[in-house]
Every structure is written in structure tokens, then in C-alpha cells.
Design an enzyme around this catalytic site. Structure first.
Site, PDB file in Angstrom:
ATOM      1  N   HIS A  66       0.854  -1.196   0.000  1.00 17.16           N
ATOM      2  CA  HIS A  66       0.000   0.000   0.000  1.00 17.16           C
ATOM      3  C   HIS A  66       0.888   1.243   0.000  1.00 17.16           C
ATOM      4  O   HIS A  66       1.923   1.283   0.673  1.00 17.16           O
ATOM      5  CB  HIS A  66      -0.925   0.001   1.219  1.00 17.16           C
ATOM      6  CG  HIS A  66      -2.020   1.024   1.091  1.00 17.16           C
ATOM      7  ND1 HIS A  66      -1.795   2.363   1.305  1.00 17.16           N
ATOM      8  CD2 HIS A  66      -3.313   0.916   0.731  1.00 17.16           C
ATOM      9  CE1 HIS A  66      -2.923   3.040   1.088  1.00 17.16           C
ATOM     10  NE2 HIS A  66      -3.861   2.171   0.736  1.00 17.16           N
ATOM     11  N   GLU A 115      -3.993   2.008  -7.265  1.00  8.14           N
ATOM     12  CA  GLU A 115      -4.408   3.149  -6.447  1.00  8.14           C
ATOM     13  C   GLU A 115      -3.476   4.332  -6.730  1.00  8.14           C
ATOM     14  O   GLU A 115      -2.365   4.393  -6.180  1.00  8.14           O
ATOM     15  CB  GLU A 115      -4.315   2.811  -4.956  1.00  8.14           C
ATOM     16  CG  GLU A 115      -5.258   1.729  -4.505  1.00  8.14           C
ATOM     17  CD  GLU A 115      -5.505   1.805  -2.997  1.00  8.14           C
ATOM     18  OE1 GLU A 115      -6.669   1.853  -2.605  1.00  8.14           O
ATOM     19  OE2 GLU A 115      -4.539   1.828  -2.221  1.00  8.14           O
TER      20      GLU A 115
HETATM   21  P1  13P Z   1      -9.833   6.164   0.126  1.00  5.83           P
HETATM   22  O1  13P Z   1     -10.963   5.311  -0.441  1.00  5.83           O
HETATM   23  O2  13P Z   1     -10.128   6.696   1.494  1.00  5.83           O
HETATM   24  O3  13P Z   1      -9.367   7.190  -0.853  1.00  5.83           O
HETATM   25  O4  13P Z   1      -8.598   5.158   0.351  1.00  5.83           O
HETATM   26  C1  13P Z   1      -8.231   4.323  -0.679  1.00  5.83           C
HETATM   27  C2  13P Z   1      -7.238   3.361  -0.148  1.00  5.83           C
HETATM   28  O5  13P Z   1      -6.120   3.740   0.162  1.00  5.83           O
HETATM   29  C3  13P Z   1      -7.650   1.964   0.014  1.00  5.83           C
HETATM   30  O6  13P Z   1      -6.564   1.133   0.234  1.00  5.83           O
END
Ligand code: 13P
Length: 254
Positions: A98, A170
Site C-alpha cells: 500500500h 491506487e
Molecule cells: P480512500 O478510499 O479513502 O481514498 O482510500 C483508498 C485506499 O487507500 C484503500 O486502500
């Protein structure tokens, strides 16, 4: 056909009581729906895992996983939690790489490569995160950046092993900010990710790997990402902290 998956990353939120309440509500709301096709994975803090797993129906499409695991299986690593420990409380998935851990805890590619191997060795399916910064996107280098993250983190795996992996795209600039890429940008990146996997493992393997979108994904915008052909679900942060919004996202996928 690829699995559809929605993952709830609670991050460092909810004490045990609040976490149990949230999980119970999600389980109850999802349990009322017949013919569910999406897999739902809850990633609570470590200390909630055992209690939440006990709330889950014995079989079905609801699972628990961890937000991280240590690179080693056991040993003198004060404060850490290992993959076999997570398996022993019923976790079957683990988030690896992450961006918050890459950024704030200095987790680098070489470490993540090993964590992926450790997780698989101990029966946890890795949810491998990738994604570019705003700076990289502004320069237009997002695809090559993500391709490098994938090659460094995953390309040591065999075809059999990579089939166990879920990829989550992400973009760092979309996490917790309320701004997102537009759906065509998300689709372009997911297509690039799938093509990268195909170039290393072949078309069939790449077509079977779930690729999730994460970053300010919520009940209002989830559907516009989920209709993209290479988007197989979502990795949800903030909107997973409340049962109604999280279940609406699962509904959008189904
Ligand atoms: P948000 O949905 O709060 O933007 O976070 C995304 C995330 O980092 C999930 O791992």
C-alpha cells in the site's frame, strides 16, 4: 471468468467494539441479498481479525484479510505480525505494498517482492498495490512507473503463483483526496496492467487476474469505474467505514 471483488481497507480506524459493529452490519446487509456474485474482503486492524472471522458465515463470499504482514514467518521482530499468525486466525488475504506503507514506512520494492513470496508460501493471497504520484502523472509517466512496480514486485512468481494474486491500482493522488482519475484514465491503466502481466505470463493468465481500482472510490462514483472492462472491483478506504456506503459499492459491482 474473473472474480469480482470489493475490499474494505479500514486502515487504522475503529476500535474493537466499533469494528465488530461495522462488520456485523455489513454481514447482515450482504446476507440479505440472494445470488451475490462479488467476493467481499474485509481488512480490519490485526487485533479485530479473529473476532470478525468468527462472525462470518462458514462458507460464502465474505472473507477477512490483513493490511500487511511481516516479511519473515517468525523471529525476533518486536511488534510485528507474520503470515502464519494471520492464517491461524482465519485471514486468507493480505494487502502488500500500500502506498501509505511505501511512503511513511519506507517499504521498498525489494522488501515487497519478498513479502509477496512469504504471503503465498503461508497460504495468504496477496492484494498487491501499485500507483503513481501526482508528479509522475503530470509528467505522463504513469504507465511505465506502474509497470516497473509490477515487474519488481511480482515478476519473480511462477504462473501458478501469480494466479493467486489480486492487483489493486491506487493512484496516490486519489487516495483520501476526493479527486479521482476519470474512468477512461482508469481503464487505460488497468488495460496497461493487464498487458504487462500478459507480456510476462501470457494472455490466459492475464485475463484471469482481478485488477481493482482504489482512491476516493465511493457509493456515488463506483459504478462509473466498475463498468470499465478491465476493472474487476474496488479497494475502498473511507467509504468502507460505514456499512450503507460500503454495501452500496458492493451493489454497484453486482
Ligand atoms: P480512500 O478510499 O479513502 O481514498 O482510500 C483508498 C485506499 O487507500 C484503500 O486502500
Amino acid at each position: 471468468m474473473r472474480s469480482k471483488i470489493v475490499v474494505a481497507n479500514w486502515k487504522m480506524n475503529k476500535d474493537l467494539h466499533e469494528g465488530l459493529q461495522l462488520a456485523a452490519r455489513v454481514i447482515q446487509m450482504l446476507g440479505n441479498r440472494a445470488n451475490r456474485s462479488a467476493q467481499v474482503i474485509l481488512l480490519p486492524p490485526f487485533i479485530h481479525l479473529d473476532a470478525i472471522r468468527k462472525l462470518l458465515p462458514k462458507s460464502g463470499s465474505l472473507h477477512v484479510g490483513a493490511q500487511d504482514c511481516h516479511v519473515h514467518a517468525y523471529g525476533a521482530f518486536t511488534g510485528e505480525v507474520s503470515a502464519p499468525m494471520l492464517r491461524s486466525v482465519g485471514a486468507t488475504f493480505v494487502l502488500i505494498g500500500h502506498s501509505e506503507r511505501r511512503q511513511h514506512l519506507g517499504e521498498h520494492s525489494a522488501l515487497l517482492t519478498q513479502k509477496v513470496t512469504t504471503a503465498l508460501l503461508h497460504g495468504l493471497r496477496p492484494i498487491f498495490c501499485c500507483g503513481e504520484s501526482q508528479q509522475v502523472r503530470t509528467a505522463g509517466h504513469q504507465e511505465s512507473f506502474v509497470q516497473k512496480q509490477l515487474a519488481a514486485g511480482l515478476f519473480h512468481l511462477s504462473a501458478g503463483q501469480i494466479a493467486q494474486v489480486i492487483i489493486a491500482y491506487e493512484p496516490i493522488w486519489a487516495i483520501g483526496t476526493g479527486s479521482t482519475p476519470i474512468p477512461t484514465q482508469v481503464q487505460a491503466m488497468h488495460y496497461a496492467i493487464r498487458s504487462t502481466i500478459a507480456s510476462r505470463y501470457g494472455e490466459e493468465v492475464s485475463q484471469n487476474i482481478p485488477i481493482l481500482y482504489g482512491g476516493s472510490c465511493n457509493a456515488e462514483n463506483a459504478l462509473c469505474f466498475f463498468v470499465c472492462p478491465d476493472v474487476d472491483g474496488g479497494l475502498i478506504g473511507k467509504a468502507s467505514l460505514e456499512a450503507v456506503s460500503f454495501v452500496s459499492i458492493v451493489d454497484a459491482l453486482e
